[in-house]
Each structure stands twice: as C-alpha cells, then as structure tokens.
Design a protein around this motif. Sequence first.
Motif, mmCIF file in Angstrom:
data_model
loop_
_atom_site.group_PDB
_atom_site.id
_atom_site.type_symbol
_atom_site.label_atom_id
_atom_site.label_comp_id
_atom_site.label_asym_id
_atom_site.label_seq_id
_atom_site.Cartn_x
_atom_site.Cartn_y
_atom_site.Cartn_z
ATOM 1 N N MET A 160 0.808 -1.226 0.000
ATOM 2 C CA MET A 160 0.000 0.000 0.000
ATOM 3 C C MET A 160 0.840 1.274 0.000
ATOM 4 O O MET A 160 0.294 2.357 -0.102
ATOM 5 C CB MET A 160 -0.916 0.040 1.228
ATOM 6 C CG MET A 160 -1.710 -1.217 1.465
ATOM 7 S SD MET A 160 -2.794 -1.584 0.078
ATOM 8 C CE MET A 160 -3.374 -3.204 0.550
ATOM 9 N N SER A 163 0.121 4.786 -1.832
ATOM 10 C CA SER A 163 -1.148 4.727 -2.562
ATOM 11 C C SER A 163 -2.214 5.565 -1.866
ATOM 12 O O SER A 163 -2.197 5.722 -0.648
ATOM 13 C CB SER A 163 -1.636 3.278 -2.648
ATOM 14 O OG SER A 163 -0.668 2.469 -3.250
ATOM 15 N N SER A 165 -6.410 6.343 -0.979
ATOM 16 C CA SER A 165 -7.394 5.426 -0.385
ATOM 17 C C SER A 165 -8.110 4.593 -1.442
ATOM 18 O O SER A 165 -8.411 3.422 -1.213
ATOM 19 C CB SER A 165 -8.409 6.208 0.452
ATOM 20 O OG SER A 165 -8.974 7.221 -0.328
ATOM 21 N N GLU A 167 -6.832 3.572 -4.317
ATOM 22 C CA GLU A 167 -5.900 2.530 -4.762
ATOM 23 C C GLU A 167 -5.771 1.448 -3.693
ATOM 24 O O GLU A 167 -5.663 0.263 -4.010
ATOM 25 C CB GLU A 167 -4.526 3.146 -5.062
ATOM 26 C CG GLU A 167 -4.523 4.019 -6.297
ATOM 27 C CD GLU A 167 -3.290 4.900 -6.400
ATOM 28 O OE1 GLU A 167 -3.060 5.426 -7.496
ATOM 29 O OE2 GLU A 167 -2.576 5.073 -5.389
ATOM 30 N N ILE A 168 -5.789 1.874 -2.418
ATOM 31 C CA ILE A 168 -5.692 0.902 -1.328
ATOM 32 C C ILE A 168 -6.877 -0.060 -1.383
ATOM 33 O O ILE A 168 -6.713 -1.279 -1.263
ATOM 34 C CB ILE A 168 -5.610 1.621 0.030
ATOM 35 C CG1 ILE A 168 -4.245 2.310 0.152
ATOM 36 C CG2 ILE A 168 -5.813 0.645 1.190
ATOM 37 C CD1 ILE A 168 -4.042 3.094 1.418
ATOM 38 N N MET A 172 -6.496 -3.977 -1.865
ATOM 39 C CA MET A 172 -7.011 -4.897 -0.850
ATOM 40 C C MET A 172 -7.937 -5.925 -1.467
ATOM 41 O O MET A 172 -7.899 -7.110 -1.128
ATOM 42 C CB MET A 172 -7.754 -4.129 0.245
ATOM 43 C CG MET A 172 -6.832 -3.644 1.345
ATOM 44 S SD MET A 172 -7.674 -2.597 2.514
ATOM 45 C CE MET A 172 -8.699 -3.762 3.366
ATOM 46 N N GLU A 190 2.905 -4.559 6.266
ATOM 47 C CA GLU A 190 2.141 -3.339 6.033
ATOM 48 C C GLU A 190 2.236 -2.432 7.250
ATOM 49 O O GLU A 190 2.459 -2.887 8.375
ATOM 50 C CB GLU A 190 0.677 -3.706 5.721
ATOM 51 C CG GLU A 190 -0.148 -2.626 5.131
ATOM 52 C CD GLU A 190 0.539 -1.803 4.064
ATOM 53 O OE1 GLU A 190 0.741 -2.310 2.952
ATOM 54 O OE2 GLU A 190 0.904 -0.641 4.351
ATOM 55 N N VAL A 195 -5.663 -1.841 7.280
ATOM 56 C CA VAL A 195 -5.537 -2.844 6.223
ATOM 57 C C VAL A 195 -5.262 -4.213 6.840
ATOM 58 O O VAL A 195 -5.909 -5.213 6.511
ATOM 59 C CB VAL A 195 -4.399 -2.456 5.250
ATOM 60 C CG1 VAL A 195 -4.113 -3.586 4.279
ATOM 61 C CG2 VAL A 195 -4.751 -1.185 4.514
#
Lengths: 239, 328
Positions: A160, A163, A165, A167-168, A172, A190, A195
């Motif tokens: 992550m 990145s 939010s 893209e996160i 995920m 991470e 996450v």
Amino acid sequence: MLKASHITKKFGQLVAVNDLSFHVEKGEIYGIAGPNGAGKSTLFNLITGNYPYEGKIEFDGKDISGFPPHRIAKAGIARTFQIPHIFPSLTVEETVGVGSRFGAPGGLDRKHVREVLRFVGLDSERTTPTGHLNLLGKKNLMIGAALATKPRMLMLDEPMAGSNSKEIMSLMDLIRRINVELGVTIIIIEHFMKVLAELTKNLLIIESGKMVCCDAPECVTSNPKVIECYLGEAYAECS
Amino acid sequence: MSWKRMAAIMAVFYAVVGILPLFVGDMRFVMHILIMCLIWAVVASCWDVIMGFAGIFSFGQVAFFVAGAYCSAMLAYHLHIPPVWTILIAGCFTGVLGVLVGLPCLKLAGPYVALVTFGVHMTLTPLLRGKIGIAMGSGGATGLLTIPPIQLFGWTFSSEHLVPFFYLTFAVTIICSAIILIIIKSFWGTAFLALKDSEEFATSLGVNAFKYKLMVFAITSFITGVIGAFYGHYVGMLSTRMLNLDLFCTLMVMLVVGGIGQFPGAILGAFITVTVNELLAPLGMYRPLIMGALVAALVLLLPEGVIGLIRSIGSMWRQNDPQTIPSS
C-alpha cells in the motif's frame, strides 16, 4: 505451510533479525508489522534467499534454507517489492511472461499469462511498455508477474506504500481475491493497521529484529508491548 | 523492436552489401574495407549483446577477438591443423575464456566489471609479447607473419582474391547475425533484459542470474573468438598492435553510432564508422580529432544511434500517411 525456526541475521554488529520463529498456516493471510527498521523487509529477503542466515526455514515440510532466489521462486514462493520493480525494456505481457517462463513449473504458459493479466486488470495494456504504467499499474504488474510463477505462497512487501485510499481499496480487493479465488497463502508487510486488521488472521509484530507478539490483529493492537514499541512507554502505561 | 522488423532491416542491409562487389569488385581497397566492415559488424553486435542487452559492462571484447585470432593462427601455423577446425577450436577457447572472465564479474557491479574485463585486455599484450607467449608460439614482438589461409572444399580463400573472400565473410557474418538475432529474441534475450533492468525482480521470478550471465559471456566471447580467428587467417599476420587503444575506441564508436542495445544498430554502426574512418584518412593526424567531434555531436543529437533515427523517421512517415489515420 511456512515454518521459520530461530532465524538470525547479522550485518556486522547490527542484528537485523534476532532469533525469530513463526509459523504461517496454509491458506491464511499472515501480517507482519513493526516500526521502521524493525527488520521486516530483511526477513522477506532471508525467506527469498537473498542473504545467507542462521536458522532454518521450511516450506511445505521441505527445508529451503540456503536456496538461491530463483530456486525459492521455483519452489512456489513469489514476492513483490516495497519500491515497484519493473523491467522498462519489456512490455506488460512480456514481464508477466518472465514469471511464467522462468518461475512456473512447466515453463511458459501463454494461456495462464492471459488469465493473470485479466486477473490483475492489465489485459487492455498488454503491449504497453512497463515504464508507461502508473504506480498502481506497476504494483498490479509486479503482483501479476509474481502470480505467473503459479506460487503457493505470495509475499507482499508494503503493497500500500504511496497509494491513495481508492488505490488501497483496489489493492485490498486484489489481495483478497488472490487468497480466496486462487487459494494462495499470503504474507503481507504493512504499516496501515486498518488494512492488516481487515485482511489478516494472524499478525506478527517485530521490533529490532525480535518478535514482540503474534496474535489476532484485535488482540495485537491492544497489547501494551506493541503500544510501547510504536508510541513509547507513556502511552503503554495509559492504556 | 519486433524480430520481424530487426530481420527486415538486416535483410535489406545485407542485400545491398551483398551486391556491392558487382560494382566495386575490382577495387581491392574498397573490397578490403567491405570485408573489414563485415568482420567488425559481428564484433560490435556481440559487444552490443553483452553491454546493451545484458547490461554487463564488459570491456574485454577486443581481447577475446585477439585471443581467438592468436589461438587459431598458432594452431594452424605450428601444428598444421586446417584453419576451418582451428577457427572453431579458437571459438571454444575464447568461450571458455569468457566464462572464466565472467565468473569473478558475477558479484561485481557495473564499473568494476569494466575494470576486470579491461584488465584482461591489458594483460594480453605483455603475455603475448613476453617469454610465455614466445614459448607458446605467439612470435613475440614480431607477431605471426605467415598464417595459412582458409581452405574449404578444395578452394583456398585468402587476401589474394578478395571477391571470393568477401562472400565467405558475408556468409559467416550473416550466420553470426542470425544467431545473435535468434538469441536476442528468444527467452534467453528476455532473461538478459530482465536481469539488466532489475536483477532482484528477475531472480524473484525464477531467472537464474548465474546461469544467464555466464551464458552471455560464453556466447559473445565464442562468436567474437570465431570472427577474430577468421580475421587472422584473412590478413595472414598478427601482432599485438591490435590491442592498442585506437581499435578499442573505434569499436566503441561503432556501438554508439549504431545505438547501444538497439540491435541491429551495431551492424549499421560498424559500416558507417569503418567507412567514415577510411574517408577521413587524408586528414592524417586530424582524423581522430574529427572522428571524436563527430561522435560527440552524434551522441548529443542521436542518443539512440542511427536506429533511433530510422525509427523516428518511420513514425513520422506513418503519421503523415493518410491511410493509417483512423477514419474517426
């Protein structure tokens, strides 16, 4: 599935990983967290055979300690890097093809390459030179190339990082799909607790190369020792 | 670049070169230049494979060339083995030499590889001129002066008759170029590129860095040794003067002119450089000066060499072509 026993790695005087033992169950998503410089990425580099170390790592009951990186890849462990690594000389499809050709048992499987490209959402950019992809594209490509080796375990090093939010969320979702749909065991390093809390079943916290605790995420976050290593003693006492 | 376009450029280029003797066949001087162009094209291509594709800064290419030439010449001269065989033996010898040089280079980063490989180049002169060289039959400082010519199917190919020799060289060069093209476009070439771009990522995907790096050393030094041996039997005499810096620099100019990592640019680069070098001969001592200025200008104006120029002309032409503009 992956069993590490008493791994120690010293760089000169610095003990980067100190007598660490842990066990990753088949099919789970296993989280690794810890402050900067705790030895998380070094631990990954040890598992993938980039450095020699003391101790023993078993994968599926097979001792893989001392294997060079390309043999670890062939044994079924794939990885990604914190800073996106790509091949600027190759196109998206060729990059995924490298994983398939050199890492997968049985060599290049064009059908599988196409499936992987669809899976990570890069099917429309097959002929794009990899340098033209954006950050998310590069991360997806790195994961795609890793998946092309038909791994049984995938190790993600801070996927992550950098990145936003949106893209996160997309990453995920991809990680969950890899775990559920492809049945790949995942180890993820991470920093975002949110996450980790959502994805993982077990979470290993390390500091200065030592294990602080290993438990379910909700127990880990309330553990005074963990709070201490992240925020200092004062906060740990308050809790 | 797709292999079809690479092959097309090579086919057109070699077709043009192949018919040139019809026009200049009676001019010995021009024929000699053409033969040298073909020989250097192979050496430059090999250097391009190891430097441009595999990203290994090997500066030992001239050393492998000279080692191949001496090996074949000494075997043919002292042991009277037919040159056709000695050329292949010389190739195998330089191939093994390449692997031996490559082994210590595996753990080294860019500039240090250049130092090690250039060190091999530097040691070759005293080795060949010194007592060890004389004992092996290198001829010492005089060199080898009467190297037997190549004999094939009862025909003798030598510098006496340049047109037949040109076509023999032509065939050898085409075979070498085809081998290089096949290697570049096979999965070996992909492995070379992947290792150049990111060794960490490539090995994590299962690419065996050890194997493919040694392979590139072995292949390029084998082909360079073969063409070096071929050169020795062509000119009929060898000395360590070839190890002087000017030849090394000229080779590097070929690579820069053609475009590093832009195969078949190195082939075009070799022809352009050798021709320009000969055309500048009347300038005498000013020749290296003008050559250097040309190279500096070229690097600034055409960073990707002539292949880059061809490509940009190609894309410009496609843009101006009304047929390829989408109808929307």
